[in-house]
Design a protein around this motif. Structure first.
Motif, PDB file in Angstrom:
ATOM      1  N   ARG A 112       4.810   1.029   0.728  1.00 22.97           N
ATOM      2  CA  ARG A 112       5.544   2.078   0.229  1.00 22.97           C
ATOM      3  C   ARG A 112       4.962   3.224   0.876  1.00 22.97           C
ATOM      4  O   ARG A 112       4.052   3.792   1.078  1.00 22.97           O
ATOM      5  CB  ARG A 112       5.083   2.287  -1.540  1.00 22.97           C
ATOM      6  N   LEU A 113       6.191   4.163   1.290  1.00 18.07           N
ATOM      7  CA  LEU A 113       5.843   5.307   2.257  1.00 18.07           C
ATOM      8  C   LEU A 113       6.252   6.684   1.803  1.00 18.07           C
ATOM      9  O   LEU A 113       7.434   6.653   1.374  1.00 18.07           O
ATOM     10  CB  LEU A 113       6.645   4.910   3.566  1.00 18.07           C
ATOM     11  N   VAL A 114       5.678   7.708   2.155  1.00 14.68           N
ATOM     12  CA  VAL A 114       6.231   8.959   2.014  1.00 14.68           C
ATOM     13  C   VAL A 114       6.003   9.599   3.414  1.00 14.68           C
ATOM     14  O   VAL A 114       4.934   9.649   4.125  1.00 14.68           O
ATOM     15  CB  VAL A 114       5.109   9.931   1.120  1.00 14.68           C
ATOM     16  N   ARG A 139       0.902  -1.201   0.097  1.00 11.60           N
ATOM     17  CA  ARG A 139       0.138  -0.004   0.067  1.00 11.60           C
ATOM     18  C   ARG A 139       0.966   1.136  -0.142  1.00 11.60           C
ATOM     19  O   ARG A 139       1.860   1.207   0.391  1.00 11.60           O
ATOM     20  CB  ARG A 139      -1.076  -0.117   1.353  1.00 11.60           C
ATOM     21  N   VAL A 140       0.392   2.462  -0.716  1.00 11.23           N
ATOM     22  CA  VAL A 140       1.251   3.556  -0.469  1.00 11.23           C
ATOM     23  C   VAL A 140       0.668   4.545   0.753  1.00 11.23           C
ATOM     24  O   VAL A 140      -0.797   4.579   0.875  1.00 11.23           O
ATOM     25  CB  VAL A 140       0.841   4.401  -1.875  1.00 11.23           C
ATOM     26  N   VAL A 141       1.473   4.698   1.562  1.00 13.27           N
ATOM     27  CA  VAL A 141       1.082   5.275   2.956  1.00 13.27           C
ATOM     28  C   VAL A 141       1.599   6.462   3.393  1.00 13.27           C
ATOM     29  O   VAL A 141       3.070   6.541   3.332  1.00 13.27           O
ATOM     30  CB  VAL A 141       1.236   4.379   4.178  1.00 13.27           C
ATOM     31  N   VAL A 142       1.156   7.659   3.663  1.00 15.05           N
ATOM     32  CA  VAL A 142       1.585   8.979   3.902  1.00 15.05           C
ATOM     33  C   VAL A 142       1.575   9.134   5.328  1.00 15.05           C
ATOM     34  O   VAL A 142       0.438   9.034   6.032  1.00 15.05           O
ATOM     35  CB  VAL A 142       1.037   9.990   3.150  1.00 15.05           C
ATOM     36  N   ILE A 198      -2.404   7.099  -3.531  1.00 16.17           N
ATOM     37  CA  ILE A 198      -2.291   6.980  -2.181  1.00 16.17           C
ATOM     38  C   ILE A 198      -3.520   6.400  -1.573  1.00 16.17           C
ATOM     39  O   ILE A 198      -4.595   6.404  -1.832  1.00 16.17           O
ATOM     40  CB  ILE A 198      -2.421   8.514  -1.287  1.00 16.17           C
ATOM     41  N   ASP A 199      -3.186   5.288  -0.584  1.00 15.43           N
ATOM     42  CA  ASP A 199      -4.189   4.275  -0.165  1.00 15.43           C
ATOM     43  C   ASP A 199      -4.327   4.871   1.403  1.00 15.43           C
ATOM     44  O   ASP A 199      -5.648   4.851   1.733  1.00 15.43           O
ATOM     45  CB  ASP A 199      -3.554   2.966  -0.168  1.00 15.43           C
ATOM     46  N   VAL A 226       4.492  14.674  -3.607  1.00 15.04           N
ATOM     47  CA  VAL A 226       5.704  13.606  -3.738  1.00 15.04           C
ATOM     48  C   VAL A 226       5.021  12.132  -3.916  1.00 15.04           C
ATOM     49  O   VAL A 226       5.445  11.438  -4.634  1.00 15.04           O
ATOM     50  CB  VAL A 226       6.353  13.817  -2.487  1.00 15.04           C
ATOM     51  N   ALA A 227       3.970  11.768  -3.147  1.00 13.96           N
ATOM     52  CA  ALA A 227       3.262  10.442  -3.191  1.00 13.96           C
ATOM     53  C   ALA A 227       2.748   9.960  -4.729  1.00 13.96           C
ATOM     54  O   ALA A 227       2.885   9.086  -4.881  1.00 13.96           O
ATOM     55  CB  ALA A 227       2.430  10.426  -2.008  1.00 13.96           C
TER      56      ALA A 227
END
Ligand SMILES: NC(=O)c1ccc[n+]([C@@H]2O[C@H](COP(=O)([O-])OP(=O)(O)OC[C@H]3O[C@@H](n4cnc5c(N)ncnc54)[C@H](OP(=O)(O)O)[C@@H]3O)[C@@H](O)[C@H]2O)c1
Length: 258
Positions: free
Chosen positions: A29-31, A4-7, A78-79, A70-71
């Motif tokens: 995957r992180l920002v 998952r994409v997590v901010v 973004i998830d 950026v994400a």
């Protein structure tokens, strides 16, 4: 497992850093956003192979928009977005200055508004996403008077979170909005906020046991897997809140006797 994409805001230390390491280890995957770039880059390096550090002051709307961008640029979507950054003073109502009042409101409450307004349109476009706001048990049960404006700001976070959830419920059932209410956690927060007692993980403060940030991170990771409206960490916070609202006067008297 899906990546998952997590901010995460406030990821340079404490709960945010522990959450980044936890999610990075499972392949997310992180920002990561915060102001101290040296610390943030170190956390990113410890958070799997796909973690990006982005300088962010959460009190600036443009910085929050940059964090989102950026994400989107790096990962396309973004998830999950976690509004975690926070800060407190150790001042009672009568001691607070205008600057302290405004400072806490900006970091704790305004930042959450910015985070929500920044990412929710993206979630609406996709018809899915998970917004998590990190509050505090003190935002529900204001039992520590020297946290006055912090508790008031976190109460505001609770309200904005609930209102957003209600607004999205009918048209966007794929978007989850969650509130996390931690108790006492062993982080740098207490140095900055001048907590007048030791807060080492495992020790007791009144009836509460001080938690390690990793324990809170594990619970938030579980929340991402299975979203719910509110998560007390530890779960006993819910019982505390129930007792408080049953009879506020009696609760305060009990606290004063401690
Ligand atoms: N520790 C506790 O007992 C406890 C209990 C309940 C709730 N909480 C909440 O948990 C969250 C995390 O706190 P923590 O305990 O992990 O404390 P922490 O270790 O002090 O972490 C706070 C984080 O917020 C960031 N931050 C502060 N002001 C910022 C700003 N203007 N812009 C961007 N980032 C900012 C800090 O990064 P930079 O300084 O690098 O910007 C840091 O990464 C906070 O919302 C806090 O209120 C903590």
């Amino acid at each position: 497992m899906d990546s998952r994409v997590v901010v995460i805001t406030g990821a340079s230390s404490g709960i945010g850093a522990a959450l980044a390491r936890n999610l990075g280890a499972r392949g997310d995957r992180l920002v990561l956003g915060a102001r101290r770039m040296d610390r943030l880059k170190q956390v990113a390096a410890e958070s799997g192979s796909q973690a990006i550090a982005a300088a962010t002051d959460v009190t600036r709307r443009k910085d929050m928009e940059n964090l989102r961008d950026v994400a989107l640029r790096e990962y396309g979507h973004i998830d999950v977005w976690v509004n975690n950054a926070g800060w407190a003073t150790g001042k009672t109502v009568m001691e607070l200055t205008d600057e302290e009042f405004q400072g806490v409101i900006d970091v704790v409450l305004k930042s959450v508004l910015y985070g929500m307004q920044t990412v929710v349109p993206h979630f609406q476009g996709r018809g899915k996403g998970h917004l998590i706001n990190v509050s505090s048990t003190l935002g529900r049960v204001p039992l520590v008077s020297y946290r006055s404006i912090y508790s008031a700001a976190k109460s505001g976070v609770n309200v904005l979170t609930a209102n957003l959830r209600m607004d999205l419920r009918a048209r966007y059932p794929g978007i989850s909005v969650s509130l996390v209410l931690p108790g006492i956690v062993d982080t740098e927060f207490h140095l900055v906020a001048r907590t007048p007692m030791a807060t080492k993980a495992g020790t007791h403060v009144g009836a509460a046991t001080v938690l390690a940030p990793e324990e809170v991170a594990t619970q938030i990771a579980g929340l991402i897997d299975s979203p719910i409206a509110e998560l007390y960490v530890p779960a006993s916070g819910a019982e505390l809140a129930k007792q408080y609202y049953q009879d506020v006067g009696a609760f305060e008297e009990r606290m004063a006797r401690w």
